[in-house]
Design an enzyme around this catalytic site. Structure first.
Site, PDB file in Angstrom:
ATOM      1  CG  ASN A  14      -2.365  -2.851   2.694  1.00 52.21           C
ATOM      2  OD1 ASN A  14      -2.499  -1.873   3.427  1.00 52.21           O
ATOM      3  ND2 ASN A  14      -1.242  -3.554   2.637  1.00 52.21           N
ATOM      4  CG  LEU A  89       4.109  -8.956  -5.624  1.00 50.65           C
ATOM      5  CD1 LEU A  89       4.486 -10.293  -4.997  1.00 50.65           C
ATOM      6  CD2 LEU A  89       5.043  -7.854  -5.132  1.00 50.65           C
ATOM      7  CE  LYS A  90       3.210 -10.720 -14.936  1.00 49.76           C
ATOM      8  NZ  LYS A  90       4.176 -11.783 -14.788  1.00 49.76           N
ATOM      9  CB  ILE A  92       1.032  -1.675 -14.506  1.00 50.50           C
ATOM     10  CG1 ILE A  92       0.784  -2.133 -13.070  1.00 50.50           C
ATOM     11  CG2 ILE A  92      -0.214  -1.189 -15.231  1.00 50.50           C
ATOM     12  CD1 ILE A  92      -0.612  -2.352 -12.661  1.00 50.50           C
ATOM     13  CG  HIS A 108       7.346   0.964  -1.450  1.00 50.06           C
ATOM     14  ND1 HIS A 108       7.639  -0.090  -2.303  1.00 50.06           N
ATOM     15  CD2 HIS A 108       8.470   1.204  -0.741  1.00 50.06           C
ATOM     16  CE1 HIS A 108       8.900  -0.442  -2.116  1.00 50.06           C
ATOM     17  NE2 HIS A 108       9.428   0.326  -1.174  1.00 50.06           N
ATOM     18  CG  ASP A 149       8.586   1.050  -5.641  1.00 45.69           C
ATOM     19  OD1 ASP A 149       7.368   0.829  -5.612  1.00 45.69           O
ATOM     20  OD2 ASP A 149       9.450   0.169  -5.469  1.00 45.69           O
ATOM     21  CD  GLU A 178       2.089  -1.677   4.139  1.00 46.36           C
ATOM     22  OE1 GLU A 178       1.370  -2.012   3.188  1.00 46.36           O
ATOM     23  OE2 GLU A 178       3.133  -2.291   4.431  1.00 46.36           O
TER      24      GLU A 178
END
Ligand code: GRF
Length: 200
Positions: A14, A89-90, A92, A108, A149, A178
Site C-alpha cells: 500500500n 501492526l502496533k 498507537i 482495513h 478498527d 486496497e
C-alpha cells in the site's frame, strides 16, 4: 500540498501504491516520513530506496529507535498533516491519537464494522471472511480512534468473493482494490485538510 507520514510493518504494497500514485504529481500529497515498528521489513527498504526519511518507533527507545512522543514533535516541526496507517501492526498510544485527532487514517482489508477489532489483521481477517461464507468482501478506510478498527468510516469498496476458493484468494482480490482505494481516499482527505490549512 500537504505532507504525509505512512506507518508500516511489513510488505508495504500500500505504501508503494501511494508512492506511485503521488510521486510524479507536484499537486499531490508528499510522503515525507515512513515509520515502522520493525527495523527490518520490505516496506522500510522501499522507503530507503526512494530516499524517504524513515524512523523506527518503539516503547523501548535507543539511538536508532524513536518514541511516539519524539515522533509527534518531529511531525509538528516538519508539518506533517496526515498520518496513514498502511499495515501498521502496533498499537498507537492514546496521547498520540489525541494529538493528531482527525488526522490519522487506516486501511482495513474487510468491510468494517464486520471483521474488525483485536486480532483481526492479515490472514486472520480473510480466513474469518472465507469461513463465514459471505459473498462479498472489500476494504475500508477509516479515521483512527482509540478503539481498534472503530473510527468513522471514510470510504469502502467491495469485491465479489462468492467463487473464491481460499482465504488467500480473497486476500489477493481485496489487496488489489486496497491499492486503488487508499490513494483515492488519501487524496480526498488531503485536499480537505489542505483547504482548511489555507482558510485558517
Ligand atoms: C493490508 O491488507 C492492509 O489493509 C492491512 O495490512 C495489509 C498491509 O499490506 N491493514 P501491505 O504491507 O500494504 O502490503
Amino acid at each position: 500540498m500537504i505532507n504525509l507520514a505512512v506507518f508500516v510493518s511489513g510488505r508495504g504494497s500500500n505504501l508503494r501504491a501511494l508512492y506511485e500514485k503521488f510521486v510524479a504529481d507536484e499537486k499531490s500529497p508528499e510522503i515525507k516520513f515512513v515509520v515502522s515498528n520493525k527495523s527490518d521489513c520490505p516496506a522500510l527498504d522501499f522507503a530507503r530506496e526512494k530516499g524517504i526519511q524513515t524512523s523506527v518507533v518503539s516503547k523501548k527507545t535507543s539511538s536508532r529507535v524513536t518514541s511516539f512522543a519524539d515522533l509527534a514533535e518531529t511531525f509538528n516541526e516538519s508539518g506533517i498533516s496526515l498520518i496513514v496507517l498502511a499495515g501498521f501492526l502496533k498499537r498507537i498510544p492514546a496521547v498520540f491519537i489525541d494529538e493528531f485527532k482527525g488526522k490519522i487514517i487506516n486501511i482495513h482489508p474487510a468491510l468494517l464494522p464486520k471483521y474488525g477489532g483485536k486480532g483481526m489483521y492479515g490472514m486472520n481477517v480473510h480466513r474469518a471472511v472465507f469461513e463465514s461464507g459471505d459473498k462479498i468482501s472489500g476494504a475500508t478506510v477509516h479515521f483512527v480512534d482509540k478503539i481498534y478498527d472503530h473510527g468513522r468510516i471514510i470510504k469502502q469498496r467491495t469485491i465479489p468473493i462468492d467463487d473464491a476458493g481460499s482465504p488467500e484468494e480473497i486476500a489477493e482480490r481485496v489487496l488489489e482494490i486496497e491499492h486503488k482505494l487508499l490513494p483515492e481516499v488519501v487524496l480526498t482527505v488531503a485536499e480537505k485538510l489542505n483547504s482548511e490549512l489555507h482558510n485558517e
